[in-house]
Design a protein around this motif. Structure first.
Motif, mmCIF file in Angstrom:
data_model
loop_
_atom_site.group_PDB
_atom_site.id
_atom_site.type_symbol
_atom_site.label_atom_id
_atom_site.label_comp_id
_atom_site.label_asym_id
_atom_site.label_seq_id
_atom_site.Cartn_x
_atom_site.Cartn_y
_atom_site.Cartn_z
ATOM 1 N N SER A 2 37.081 35.056 35.154
ATOM 2 C CA SER A 2 38.101 35.880 35.798
ATOM 3 C C SER A 2 39.476 35.409 35.351
ATOM 4 C CB SER A 2 37.977 35.791 37.319
ATOM 5 O OG SER A 2 38.148 34.451 37.757
ATOM 6 N N VAL A 3 40.376 36.368 35.262
ATOM 7 C CA VAL A 3 41.752 36.052 34.872
ATOM 8 C C VAL A 3 42.688 36.909 35.715
ATOM 9 C CG1 VAL A 3 41.842 37.727 32.987
ATOM 10 C CG2 VAL A 3 43.334 35.737 32.929
ATOM 11 N N LYS A 4 43.808 36.310 36.075
ATOM 12 C CA LYS A 4 44.816 37.028 36.850
ATOM 13 C C LYS A 4 46.096 37.081 36.025
ATOM 14 C CE LYS A 4 46.245 34.913 40.505
ATOM 15 N NZ LYS A 4 46.459 34.392 41.870
ATOM 16 N N PHE A 5 46.658 38.282 35.909
ATOM 17 C CA PHE A 5 47.932 38.486 35.232
ATOM 18 C C PHE A 5 48.998 38.644 36.314
ATOM 19 C CE2 PHE A 5 44.650 40.127 32.446
ATOM 20 C CZ PHE A 5 45.006 39.627 31.210
ATOM 21 N N VAL A 6 49.908 37.703 36.395
ATOM 22 C CA VAL A 6 51.011 37.788 37.353
ATOM 23 C C VAL A 6 52.240 38.237 36.578
ATOM 24 C CG1 VAL A 6 52.460 36.540 38.991
ATOM 25 C CG2 VAL A 6 50.026 35.980 38.808
ATOM 26 N N ILE A 7 52.708 39.442 36.899
ATOM 27 C CA ILE A 7 53.853 40.025 36.215
ATOM 28 C C ILE A 7 55.067 39.817 37.107
ATOM 29 C CG2 ILE A 7 54.784 42.119 35.161
ATOM 30 C CD1 ILE A 7 51.742 43.092 35.183
ATOM 31 N N ASP A 8 55.993 38.979 36.643
ATOM 32 C CA ASP A 8 57.175 38.627 37.429
ATOM 33 C C ASP A 8 57.865 39.866 37.980
ATOM 34 O OD1 ASP A 8 56.778 35.920 36.915
ATOM 35 O OD2 ASP A 8 58.153 35.888 35.210
ATOM 36 N N GLY A 9 58.090 39.885 39.285
ATOM 37 C CA GLY A 9 58.807 40.977 39.930
ATOM 38 C C GLY A 9 58.014 42.252 40.109
ATOM 39 N N VAL A 10 56.748 42.277 39.649
ATOM 40 C CA VAL A 10 55.950 43.499 39.730
ATOM 41 C C VAL A 10 54.720 43.295 40.617
ATOM 42 C CG1 VAL A 10 54.615 45.200 38.430
ATOM 43 C CG2 VAL A 10 56.739 44.288 37.475
ATOM 44 N N GLY A 11 53.921 42.274 40.334
ATOM 45 C CA GLY A 11 52.704 42.024 41.101
ATOM 46 C C GLY A 11 51.648 41.361 40.246
ATOM 47 N N ALA A 12 50.412 41.440 40.707
ATOM 48 C CA ALA A 12 49.310 40.767 40.025
ATOM 49 C C ALA A 12 48.128 41.709 39.827
ATOM 50 C CB ALA A 12 48.866 39.544 40.815
ATOM 51 N N VAL A 13 47.460 41.530 38.693
ATOM 52 C CA VAL A 13 46.241 42.267 38.368
ATOM 53 C C VAL A 13 45.179 41.236 38.047
ATOM 54 C CG1 VAL A 13 45.154 43.877 36.755
ATOM 55 C CG2 VAL A 13 47.526 44.224 37.456
ATOM 56 N N ARG A 14 44.004 41.380 38.652
ATOM 57 C CA ARG A 14 42.898 40.446 38.430
ATOM 58 C C ARG A 14 41.766 41.169 37.715
ATOM 59 N NH1 ARG A 14 38.264 38.646 40.845
ATOM 60 N NH2 ARG A 14 37.899 36.398 40.783
ATOM 61 N N VAL A 15 41.228 40.515 36.683
ATOM 62 C CA VAL A 15 40.130 41.074 35.900
ATOM 63 C C VAL A 15 38.949 40.121 35.980
ATOM 64 C CG1 VAL A 15 39.379 41.801 33.602
ATOM 65 C CG2 VAL A 15 41.757 42.149 34.300
ATOM 66 N N GLU A 16 37.786 40.668 36.330
ATOM 67 C CA GLU A 16 36.550 39.891 36.316
ATOM 68 C C GLU A 16 35.442 40.818 35.842
ATOM 69 O OE1 GLU A 16 33.872 36.773 38.910
ATOM 70 O OE2 GLU A 16 35.509 37.806 39.899
ATOM 71 N N GLY A 17 34.911 40.514 34.664
ATOM 72 C CA GLY A 17 33.903 41.393 34.070
ATOM 73 C C GLY A 17 34.507 42.767 33.847
ATOM 74 N N ALA A 18 33.834 43.810 34.364
ATOM 75 C CA ALA A 18 34.320 45.183 34.213
ATOM 76 C C ALA A 18 35.221 45.597 35.365
ATOM 77 C CB ALA A 18 33.131 46.132 34.111
ATOM 78 N N THR A 19 35.473 44.681 36.306
ATOM 79 C CA THR A 19 36.276 45.008 37.478
ATOM 80 C C THR A 19 37.740 44.629 37.253
ATOM 81 O OG1 THR A 19 34.386 44.587 38.923
ATOM 82 C CG2 THR A 19 36.551 44.597 39.948
ATOM 83 N N VAL A 20 38.601 45.602 37.448
ATOM 84 C CA VAL A 20 40.046 45.385 37.356
ATOM 85 C C VAL A 20 40.640 45.857 38.672
ATOM 86 C CG1 VAL A 20 42.168 45.974 36.147
ATOM 87 C CG2 VAL A 20 40.023 45.803 34.870
ATOM 88 N N GLU A 21 41.423 44.979 39.323
ATOM 89 C CA GLU A 21 41.991 45.346 40.609
ATOM 90 C C GLU A 21 43.387 44.761 40.765
ATOM 91 O OE1 GLU A 21 39.491 43.651 43.655
ATOM 92 O OE2 GLU A 21 39.526 41.684 42.730
ATOM 93 N N VAL A 22 44.202 45.453 41.527
ATOM 94 C CA VAL A 22 45.501 44.911 41.899
ATOM 95 C C VAL A 22 45.206 43.893 42.990
ATOM 96 C CG1 VAL A 22 47.747 45.418 42.915
ATOM 97 C CG2 VAL A 22 46.703 47.039 41.323
ATOM 98 N N SER A 23 45.368 42.611 42.650
ATOM 99 C CA SER A 23 44.998 41.556 43.585
ATOM 100 C C SER A 23 45.636 40.240 43.175
ATOM 101 C CB SER A 23 43.470 41.395 43.599
ATOM 102 O OG SER A 23 43.102 40.261 44.362
ATOM 103 N N ASP A 24 45.959 39.445 44.177
ATOM 104 C CA ASP A 24 46.482 38.101 43.935
ATOM 105 C C ASP A 24 45.418 37.054 44.268
ATOM 106 O OD1 ASP A 24 48.486 36.387 43.072
ATOM 107 O OD2 ASP A 24 49.242 36.061 45.105
ATOM 108 N N ALA A 25 44.139 37.470 44.278
ATOM 109 C CA ALA A 25 43.030 36.562 44.592
ATOM 110 C C ALA A 25 42.893 35.490 43.506
ATOM 111 C CB ALA A 25 41.731 37.351 44.711
#
Length: 78
Positions: A6-29
């Protein structure tokens, strides 16, 4: 190719997107690896205009967590 983990992309001032396998979600998990940068840096990486290693070395991209996951992701995205 696929990415194992799993990887989380934290975009400064915008939010976070988390990817795990085929699942992509707006999440800060929690994730195995967190990549933090501004929107322009992420867009450049995705468009192929910015080298992820160069962005990391210059401090534009921060990596927290499992560095091997970041390197594996780089291989998948290239």
């Amino acid at each position: 190719s696929s990415f194992d983990g799993s990887v989380k992309f934290v975009i400064d001032g915008v939010g976070a997107v988390r990817v795990e396998g085929a699942t992509v979600e707006v999440s800060d998990a929690e994730a195995d690896c967190t990549l933090t940068a501004d929107e322009d840096t992420f867009r450049g990486i995705m468009d192929g205009d910015v080298n992820p290693t160069g962005a990391f070395m210059s401090g534009k991209l921060k990596v927290d967590g499992d560095m091997s996951k970041a390197m594996a992701l780089n291989a998948v995205l290239s």
